[in-house]
Design an enzyme around this catalytic site. Structure first.
Site, PDB file in Angstrom:
ATOM      1  N   SER A 176      20.577  56.908  11.045  1.00  0.00           N
ATOM      2  CA  SER A 176      19.805  57.466  12.161  1.00  0.00           C
ATOM      3  C   SER A 176      19.051  58.756  11.864  1.00  0.00           C
ATOM      4  O   SER A 176      18.251  59.196  12.692  1.00  0.00           O
ATOM      5  CB  SER A 176      20.740  57.699  13.353  1.00  0.00           C
ATOM      6  OG  SER A 176      21.326  56.490  13.774  1.00  0.00           O
ATOM      7  N   VAL A 177      19.284  59.384  10.726  1.00  0.00           N
ATOM      8  CA  VAL A 177      18.535  60.616  10.425  1.00  0.00           C
ATOM      9  C   VAL A 177      17.035  60.369  10.385  1.00  0.00           C
ATOM     10  O   VAL A 177      16.242  61.290  10.582  1.00  0.00           O
ATOM     11  CB  VAL A 177      18.983  61.252   9.085  1.00  0.00           C
ATOM     12  CG1 VAL A 177      20.341  61.878   9.196  1.00  0.00           C
ATOM     13  CG2 VAL A 177      18.944  60.239   7.962  1.00  0.00           C
TER      14      VAL A 177
END
Length: 711
Positions: free
Chosen positions: A388-389
């Protein structure tokens, strides 16, 4: 009158005859002398010429010193006494063997590296008759014309019992002889490195007896800083290794000798031309077995380099990573498959790398404890699924393509598609906007953005998932602008650019939007975070800050040869409002009570912003092979990742943290957050300490008032 004339003529004839006779005698003397020189005494004169010669030589100089950004020495040279031998083509093996024997009487040389073949050759040399007797007379006759077969049969019949007849002095002499014979003609070979002062003294006393032998000072690389040795420095070949076989032709063409020491990896290799220096030039005069050296150019040691690395910060980060990994392994069952962790810290405004650390943790059965291996090169050579970064880049791509508008609300819900495919976030969030989607790390928000982008599809339960797969190319092209999936431009060799997911399906396209497809390096991740922090400016990460001419002055007094200039690779064309929206989401992720990083960053005083990540993976062993449980099933794990920068309103530090298979899917662990928060805190603590120390120093200097002496 006539009589006088006759007498005069007779007198002239006599004189002419005498002159002829003298000329003849002189001519015969010259002929005889030439004959003597050319024939009778030619070998003697040739020997004199051989004994008297002048040869131009070169000697290596110390490599350049490497400093950290605060002028602390990272890589230095330590002087080492050496005993050398200048190899000459005109010197016979027997003469060299005699010199080796004399040296063996004066110094101690290790001979444990002599191979079995070396020892057998030595036995044949010292005991030729005994070696000959190892073959029967019949075998000697049959192999008389085949020297190689004869020799091989001799070798095969030499036993340990035979070799036990060799003395330590024999072995030392042979070891020295082998070292003397390395390289080509006029090569200066090191016979012993690390000679004692007593050995240097006694060899100097006997130099006239050992032509070609000399004493000198060589160097070894040392790493005196608190950060110790770091893989980015690289390694230098030893004298025994010399030039790498794969590139020896290149080096020899550039004035290297076969036994020269060169950089083999990383900075030592990448900047070899700067660090090597310029060899000193000598004239070697050899006369009547006595050698003398006259220096004509003292040479110049390698250029000195100042790196962007902060040694104190690097040491602190090393310790933090090891402490967090050790704690996770000892105190939590969910980190069962944790093996490695990586972090990179940079100045986002310049690309300067302040610290980079990679560690592998393994259990040592002998020591009964966990041990660490430095794998810092993995920060730019190893790629992982980041999770998700990457959602900050995904959202910006959505804004850019008008697939998402500022503040747009979407319903975060469980999504089900025809065929049984189920998609969702880590929890059901209901109606959320773009900022909340980043703050709480919604998957569904970005799935729906991607569906809108890939054909304007609106979701409904049970719908078939058929998307425009060209969106893969759009996403990748957009991500590339931030450094994801392309070379970062770091000044080190062998950088990985990651790996593109080979599957092009609609389901995998949704996965791509949340970082579950292509894989990236930790270095690419920090460049991506830095690009957002600097409003779209992507700088190449760099390790070299300044290059100086070598001198004995303090760094501040040295002559600058080249200074570092930030290398701007590109500027992402971003709408300012879009960028500010993403930054708000990043601040929320670490500072809002519902943010995914709040539990660890809540008390941070340096105004952090960032994005956490969790990526689904299968556990692998140290060889990279997938692991299975007792039922033969693949073991599901999570990669834990983080990007962050601070202060959020004026970034001066950016980090990326990657902890592959850091937790089981059944229970989370904040190891990536712990490493990131503590490392950022270490940066600001050091900054504060240095500011206070500088202030104190300034105040002390200002308060010092010279006192006049009274008369």
């Amino acid at each position: 009158m006539l009589d006088k004339l006759l007498k005069l003529i007779k007198s002239l004839v006599f004189r002419i005859n005498v002159l002829k006779a003298v000329c003849l005698i002189l001519f015969l003397v010259v002929i005889f002398r030439l004959y003597a020189i050319q024939v009778t005494y030619s070998s003697d004169y040739q020997a004199f010429i051989d004994r008297t010669s002048t040869i131009a030589l070169q000697k290596n100089v110390p490599r350049g010193v490497i400093y950290d950004r605060n002028r602390a020495v990272l890589v230095d040279n330590q002087a080492v006494n050496t005993i050398t031998y200048q190899l000459y083509s005109g010197v016979s093996s027997s003469e060299m063997k005699e010199i080796a024997g004399k040296l063996a009487d004066l110094i101690e040389v290790e001979f444990d590296k002599l191979t079995s073949r070396d020892l057998k050759d030595l036995y044949i040399e010292i005991f030729p008759e005994d070696a000959k007797a190892l073959l029967t007379e019949q075998e000697q006759k049959e192999l008389a014309s085949d020297n190689d077969a004869y020799y091989q049969l001799q070798l095969s019949r030499i036993t340990e019992e035979h070799l036990n007849q060799l003395t330590d002095h024999d072995k030392e002499t042979h070891a020295i002889f082998i070292k003397m014979n390395k390289g080509t003609n006029l090569t200066s070979n090191i016979v012993k490195q690390g000679a004692t002062e007593e050995e240097i003294a006694v060899v100097n006393e006997h130099l006239e007896e050992m032509p070609g032998v000399n004493t000198d000072v060589d160097w070894n690389r040392t790493y005196p800083s608190v950060a110790q040795w770091h893989p980015i420095y690289g390694r230098v070949s030893t004298y025994e290794q010399g030039l790498p076989a794969t590139s020896s032709g290149y080096y020899l063409a550039h004035d290297y000798q076969s036994n020269d020491r060169v950089g083999l990896s990383q900075l030592e290799y990448y900047y070899e031309d700067l660090l090597r220096g310029y060899k000193s030039q000598y004239v070697l005069t050899k006369e009547n077995e006595v050698s003398s050296y006259d220096e004509i150019y003292e040479g110049q040691r390698g250029y000195e380099m100042v790196l962007t690395i902060d040694a104190d910060l690097q040491a602190a980060v090393n310790q933090i990573v090891e402490e967090e990994m050790l704690s996770a392994k000892k105190n939590s069952s969910t980190t069962k498959y944790l093996r490695e962790a990586y972090i990179v810290m940079t100045n986002p405004n310049t690309g300067e790398i302040l610290a980079m650390t990679g560690r592998i943790i393994e259990w040592d059965d002998e020591k009964k404890e966990y041990v660490f291996t430095d794998n810092s090169l993995g920060t730019f050579q190893n790629s992982f699924t980041m999770g998700s970064v990457v959602k900050g880049a995904t959202l910006l791509a959505g804004y850019n393509a008008n697939a998402t508008t500022l503040g747009q609300v979407r319903l975060d819900e469980k999504m089900s598609f025809k065929g049984g495919l189920i998609k969702g976030s880590w929890k059901v969030m209901g109606n959320i906007n773009d900022i909340t989607a980043l703050t709480q790390s919604s998957n569904v928000y970005f799935f729906k953005q991607t569906m809108s982008l890939a054909g304007g599809v609106n979701y409904y339960a049970g719908m078939p998932l058929v998307l425009d797969l060209d969106v893969f190319d759009y996403y990748r092209s957009f991500f590339n602008q931030f450094g994801l999936g392309v070379a970062t431009g770091i000044d080190l060799p062998n950088e990985s650019t990651g790996l593109i997911e080979s599957q092009r399906t609609s389901g995998k396209l949704l996965d791509f939007s949340i970082g579950q497809a292509d894989i990236y390096t930790t270095m690419q991740l920090v460049q991506y975070g830095s690009t957002i922090a600097t409003n779209g400016k992507r700088f190449a990460p760099t390790l070299v800050k300044e290059i100086y001419l070598p001198s004995n002055e303090e760094v501040d007094g040295k002559q600058l040869l080249e200074g570092f200039t930030p290398r701007l690779l590109n500027v992402v064309d971003l709408n300012e409002k879009h960028l500010e929206q993403v930054k708000k989401g990043f601040v929320g992720a670490l500072q809002s009570s519902n943010g995914t990083g709040y539990s660890v960053f809540a008390k941070a005083t340096y105004n952090p912003a960032g994005k956490t990540g969790t990526a689904e993976e299968y556990a692998r062993d140290e060889e990279g092979k997938y692991m299975r449980d007792s039922n033969g099933e693949l073991i599901e794990v999570h990669n834990r990742t983080l990007i962050a920068y601070a202060p959020a309103d004026s970034p001066e530090i950016a980090i990326s943290v990657v902890v592959p298979q850091g937790e089981l899917t059944t229970q989370s662990h904040p190891i990536s957050l712990n490493i990131g928060q503590r490392s950022m805190q270490a940066y600001f603590d050091l900054k504060k300490e240095r500011a206070e120390a500088e202030k104190t120093e300034t105040e002390n200097a200002d308060s010092t008032i010279p006192v006049s002496q009274e008369e």
